[in-house]
Design a protein around this motif. Structure first.
Motif, PDB file in Angstrom:
ATOM      1  N   MET A  62     -12.590   0.652 -17.415  1.00 47.07           N
ATOM      2  CA  MET A  62     -11.826   1.846 -16.924  1.00 47.07           C
ATOM      3  C   MET A  62     -12.401   2.214 -15.442  1.00 47.07           C
ATOM      4  N   GLU A  63     -11.356   2.754 -14.795  1.00 51.61           N
ATOM      5  CA  GLU A  63     -11.476   3.002 -13.480  1.00 51.61           C
ATOM      6  C   GLU A  63     -10.684   4.308 -13.108  1.00 51.61           C
ATOM      7  N   LEU A  64     -11.067   5.111 -12.296  1.00 54.80           N
ATOM      8  CA  LEU A  64     -10.379   6.356 -11.663  1.00 54.80           C
ATOM      9  C   LEU A  64      -9.383   5.796 -10.414  1.00 54.80           C
ATOM     10  N   ARG A  65      -8.336   6.437 -10.409  1.00 51.70           N
ATOM     11  CA  ARG A  65      -7.338   6.063  -9.382  1.00 51.70           C
ATOM     12  C   ARG A  65      -6.529   6.945  -8.980  1.00 51.70           C
ATOM     13  N   HIS A  66      -6.220   7.226  -7.672  1.00 55.57           N
ATOM     14  CA  HIS A  66      -5.477   8.141  -7.078  1.00 55.57           C
ATOM     15  C   HIS A  66      -3.820   7.728  -7.063  1.00 55.57           C
ATOM     16  N   VAL A  67      -2.927   8.403  -7.550  1.00 59.50           N
ATOM     17  CA  VAL A  67      -1.757   7.882  -7.818  1.00 59.50           C
ATOM     18  C   VAL A  67      -0.502   8.981  -7.657  1.00 59.50           C
ATOM     19  N   ASP A  68       0.756   8.569  -7.327  1.00 57.41           N
ATOM     20  CA  ASP A  68       1.629   9.518  -7.193  1.00 57.41           C
ATOM     21  C   ASP A  68       2.241   9.816  -8.674  1.00 57.41           C
ATOM     22  N   PRO A  69       2.303  11.006  -9.253  1.00 54.28           N
ATOM     23  CA  PRO A  69       2.575  11.443 -10.718  1.00 54.28           C
ATOM     24  C   PRO A  69       4.109  10.983 -10.929  1.00 54.28           C
ATOM     25  N   ARG A  70       4.806  10.922  -9.773  1.00 53.34           N
ATOM     26  CA  ARG A  70       6.176  10.580 -10.079  1.00 53.34           C
ATOM     27  C   ARG A  70       6.338   9.031 -10.233  1.00 53.34           C
ATOM     28  N   VAL A 124      -3.873   6.460 -18.353  1.00 56.54           N
ATOM     29  CA  VAL A 124      -2.714   5.608 -18.279  1.00 56.54           C
ATOM     30  C   VAL A 124      -3.186   3.961 -18.443  1.00 56.54           C
ATOM     31  N   ARG A 125      -2.375   3.336 -18.667  1.00 58.68           N
ATOM     32  CA  ARG A 125      -2.672   1.774 -18.931  1.00 58.68           C
ATOM     33  C   ARG A 125      -1.583   0.930 -18.128  1.00 58.68           C
ATOM     34  N   PRO A 126      -2.078  -0.402 -17.706  1.00 56.44           N
ATOM     35  CA  PRO A 126      -1.167  -1.098 -16.962  1.00 56.44           C
ATOM     36  C   PRO A 126      -0.404  -1.981 -17.678  1.00 56.44           C
ATOM     37  N   ASP A 127       1.206  -1.857 -17.175  1.00 55.46           N
ATOM     38  CA  ASP A 127       2.202  -2.604 -18.041  1.00 55.46           C
ATOM     39  C   ASP A 127       3.089  -3.503 -16.755  1.00 55.46           C
ATOM     40  N   GLY A 128       2.489  -4.757 -16.776  1.00 51.58           N
ATOM     41  CA  GLY A 128       2.875  -5.276 -15.601  1.00 51.58           C
ATOM     42  C   GLY A 128       2.683  -4.517 -14.203  1.00 51.58           C
ATOM     43  N   ASP A 129       3.551  -4.243 -13.386  1.00 51.38           N
ATOM     44  CA  ASP A 129       3.144  -3.685 -11.970  1.00 51.38           C
ATOM     45  C   ASP A 129       3.335  -2.192 -12.223  1.00 51.38           C
ATOM     46  N   ASP A 130       3.444  -1.386 -13.553  1.00 59.60           N
ATOM     47  CA  ASP A 130       3.521  -0.146 -13.723  1.00 59.60           C
ATOM     48  C   ASP A 130       2.490   0.269 -14.318  1.00 59.60           C
ATOM     49  N   LEU A 131       2.381   1.688 -14.304  1.00 59.74           N
ATOM     50  CA  LEU A 131       1.246   2.441 -14.973  1.00 59.74           C
ATOM     51  C   LEU A 131       1.933   3.223 -16.068  1.00 59.74           C
ATOM     52  N   VAL A 132       1.509   2.969 -17.560  1.00 62.13           N
ATOM     53  CA  VAL A 132       2.204   3.873 -18.537  1.00 62.13           C
ATOM     54  C   VAL A 132       1.287   4.899 -19.041  1.00 62.13           C
ATOM     55  N   ILE A 133       1.989   6.094 -19.132  1.00 58.79           N
ATOM     56  CA  ILE A 133       0.913   7.177 -19.450  1.00 58.79           C
ATOM     57  C   ILE A 133       0.471   7.022 -21.257  1.00 58.79           C
ATOM     58  N   LEU A 142      -5.443  12.316  -9.801  1.00 56.20           N
ATOM     59  CA  LEU A 142      -6.372  11.416 -10.246  1.00 56.20           C
ATOM     60  C   LEU A 142      -6.178  10.889 -11.733  1.00 56.20           C
ATOM     61  N   VAL A 143      -5.850   9.518 -12.033  1.00 55.73           N
ATOM     62  CA  VAL A 143      -5.663   9.191 -13.166  1.00 55.73           C
ATOM     63  C   VAL A 143      -6.798   8.218 -13.730  1.00 55.73           C
ATOM     64  N   LEU A 144      -7.058   8.206 -14.954  1.00 52.83           N
ATOM     65  CA  LEU A 144      -7.869   7.024 -15.821  1.00 52.83           C
ATOM     66  C   LEU A 144      -7.365   5.872 -16.293  1.00 52.83           C
ATOM     67  N   VAL A 145      -7.454   4.937 -15.450  1.00 53.81           N
ATOM     68  CA  VAL A 145      -6.606   3.584 -16.037  1.00 53.81           C
ATOM     69  C   VAL A 145      -7.769   2.824 -16.955  1.00 53.81           C
ATOM     70  N   ARG A 146      -7.275   2.554 -18.142  1.00 58.61           N
ATOM     71  CA  ARG A 146      -7.885   1.676 -19.088  1.00 58.61           C
ATOM     72  C   ARG A 146      -7.202   0.394 -19.246  1.00 58.61           C
ATOM     73  N   GLY A 147      -7.666  -0.664 -20.118  1.00 56.18           N
ATOM     74  CA  GLY A 147      -7.321  -1.830 -20.198  1.00 56.18           C
ATOM     75  C   GLY A 147      -6.099  -1.861 -20.959  1.00 56.18           C
TER      76      GLY A 147
END
Length: 557
Positions: free
Chosen positions: A1-9, A46-55, A74-79
């Motif tokens: 898992m990693e922390l990442r800054h993203v636009d909430p929109r 969140v988790r990756p789904d292709g090029d998108d991040l799904v909550i 800031l979001v936490l990206v998991r596998g």
């Protein structure tokens, strides 16, 4: 898992988000204000789904960040999805804000379809397995009703329990009649539940056993909405249940038991003039049993029928109003906070508790003296003393309890106890006499030493000639031809000393002791079998009581 800054929109909502019931506008505004003040303290997952991040968890936080105008969070990206996202989303929502039962149930069903067991779901969510089972019972709710519940129109648990127990066809028929009309947002759920109600009688209140169950054909069902550590079996066979309860009562009546009739309210009806005993039952009491028509339980009432007062029976009905009918208008009364029945129950409970405390609790002598004084000032104590007896007694009692507690002033208690006994105990014959009780107390405390010299003309003239000569002879004074001369000689002989007539001393003679014992025994035999009757009163004599004076004393009190 990693922390990442993203636009909430840029974040995509989870199509399997368990919280489908939208929060209120107030809740949204509250979360936006909180985020503006403190920021997001726990990043959304969140988790990756292709090029998108799904909550996965944090839809509310993302929505609030957008409402607050944040361009980066800031979001936490998991596998990628490992099959447990449903559980993570449900757990996150349960912890943060209680989800609607319908949403919880739908997510639980999704977990079940993913091969989760009820035990595993309960362990993961820290919920009892029984709660999981309850939520799964929502599967028995009609779909249209579920949609209404999902809008936030939640029925009470008791109504929900009744609805879930009904069949699908019954629910559909009732919903067609009671569903909200156009422009109506809520349902009158108690009417829906009432239309689907089936009367249930529970096994936990049944007195009968397996034999009666078989004889009356009673079949039990389980109620999963009740607590798990209780017997939750019930039956809808009302008539069979009541018949089995009645059969048990008839077969298990005690020797002093009776079967009570039922009044118009479905309650046990006592015999005429019977008085209910709300305290500890006594041997002479009667035990009445009946089946309560409200819930089918066996109820028991302890009561007694008072014996007729022989004096009242002899006198009969008297008074100017006998045989006449008068209408007296009474002012409107305000209903008291506690009914007469409630006061009677409280009185019995208190009386039993007080008697037990007096019998078993440790009471030091000092406190006991204080209690003695206070007790003699009680409303139900009838002391045949002259004057306004009750007022004086209450005044003495007030000395010791003037601040709502028994005083600990030893001198005050001793003085009050002595004053109370001096006021109450009376050795004069007639209505005010304390009888043998005063004699016993006087002998115990050496009151003979305080008797005055009785060798006076006034006292000796009250004696018969034989009694006078006997007293004089005891002091070596020979009788004279006339009683007057004997008295004068006797007074002169004992001049300077104290003469006390032996019969005037406090100690009881053997004849008096035997007479008192015989009288007490006779009264005890008269009261035998009546455990509620008054105990024999030491020193009281029926001949000492004057009904007219009794009436006057009551008026004084």
């Amino acid at each position: 898992m990693e922390l990442r800054h993203v636009d909430p929109r840029s974040l995509k909502p989870n199509p399997n988000n368990p919280r489908r019931t939208a929060p209120s506008e107030h809740a949204d505004r509250q979360m936006i204000a909180n985020i503006k003040a403190t920021g997001i303290t726990q990043p959304p997952v969140v988790r990756p789904d292709g090029d998108d991040l799904v909550i996965v968890a944090g839809h509310g936080r993302v929505r609030a960040a957008i409402g607050a105008g944040f361009t980066e969070i800031l979001v936490l990206v998991r596998g990628p999805d490992d099959g447990a996202d449903n559980l993570r989303a449900l757990s996150e929502n349960v912890v943060r804000m209680q989800m609607a039962p319908v949403d919880q149930w739908r997510t639980i069903e999704a977990l079940i379809s993913d091969h989760w067991t009820e035990e595993a779901i309960g362990g993961a969510l820290a919920l009892p397995v029984r709660t999981i089972k309850k939520l799964r019972l929502l599967a028995h709710i009609h779909p249209d009703m579920l949609d209404q519940i999902a809008k936030g129109d939640m029925p009470q648990e008791s109504h929900l329990r009744t609805i879930a127990a009904a069949g699908a066809d019954e629910q559909a028929s009732v919903w067609k009649k009671h569903k909200p009309k156009k422009g109506q947002e809520t349902v009158i759920w108690h009417e829906v539940a009432r239309a689907l109600t089936k009367r249930r009688l529970y096994a936990k209140i049944a007195k009968f056993g397996p034999d009666e169950e078989q004889a009356f054909g009673i079949v039990w069902e389980d109620d999963l909405f009740e607590q798990g550590d209780q017997d939750n079996r019930y039956t809808t066979q009302v008539e069979a249940f009541f018949a089995a309860q009645a059969a048990w009562i008839e077969a298990n009546l005690p020797k002093n038991g009776v079967i009570l009739q039922i009044d118009e309210y479905g309650q046990g009806k006592l015999p005429p003039k019977a008085e209910r005993n709300w305290g500890q039952p006594r041997k002479s009491d009667t035990i009445g049993r009946y089946v309560d028509t409200r819930d089918g339980s066996v109820k028991e009432i302890v009561f007694r029928v008072p014996k007729a007062d022989p004096k009242t029976a002899k006198k009969g009905k008297t008074g100017a109003g006998a045989g006449e009918s008068e209408t007296i208008s009474e002012p409107t009364r305000t209903r008291p906070e506690i009914t007469q029945k409630g006061l009677a129950i409280i009185g019995d409970f208190r009386t039993d508790a007080l008697a037990k405390a007096l019998a078993e609790n440790e009471i030091d002598d000092f406190t006991l003296l204080g209690l003695l004084v206070v007790a003699f000032g009680a409303d139900n104590v009838d002391v045949k003393a002259s004057g306004y007896s009750s007022g004086l007694r209450r005044g003495l009692a007030h000395r010791l309890a003037n601040e709502g507690r028994i005083t600990q002033d030893a001198a005050l208690v001793r003085k009050a106890a002595r004053d109370m006994l001096a006021h109450v105990l009376n050795c004069r014959p007639g209505y005010h006499s304390s009888g043998v009780a005063a004699r016993l107390v006087g002998d115990a405390i050496g009151a003979d030493a305080h008797l005055p010299n009785m060798a006076t003309d006034d006292f000796l003239s009250s004696l018969s000639k034989a009694a006078l000569e006997k007293a004089a002879a005891a002091h070596s004074v020979l009788p004279r031809p006339r009683a007057k001369e004997t008295r004068a000689a006797f007074i002169e002989h004992v001049s300077g000393a104290t003469f006390v007539l032996p019969a005037a001393r406090f100690a009881l003679s053997e004849e008096e002791i035997a007479s008192e014992f015989a009288r007490t025994t006779e009264r005890s035999e008269d009261d035998e079998g009546n455990v509620d009757g008054p105990a024999p009163e030491i020193g009281a004599s029926d001949e000492d009581s004057d009904p007219e004076e009794d009436h006057q004393a009551e008026e004084l009190d």
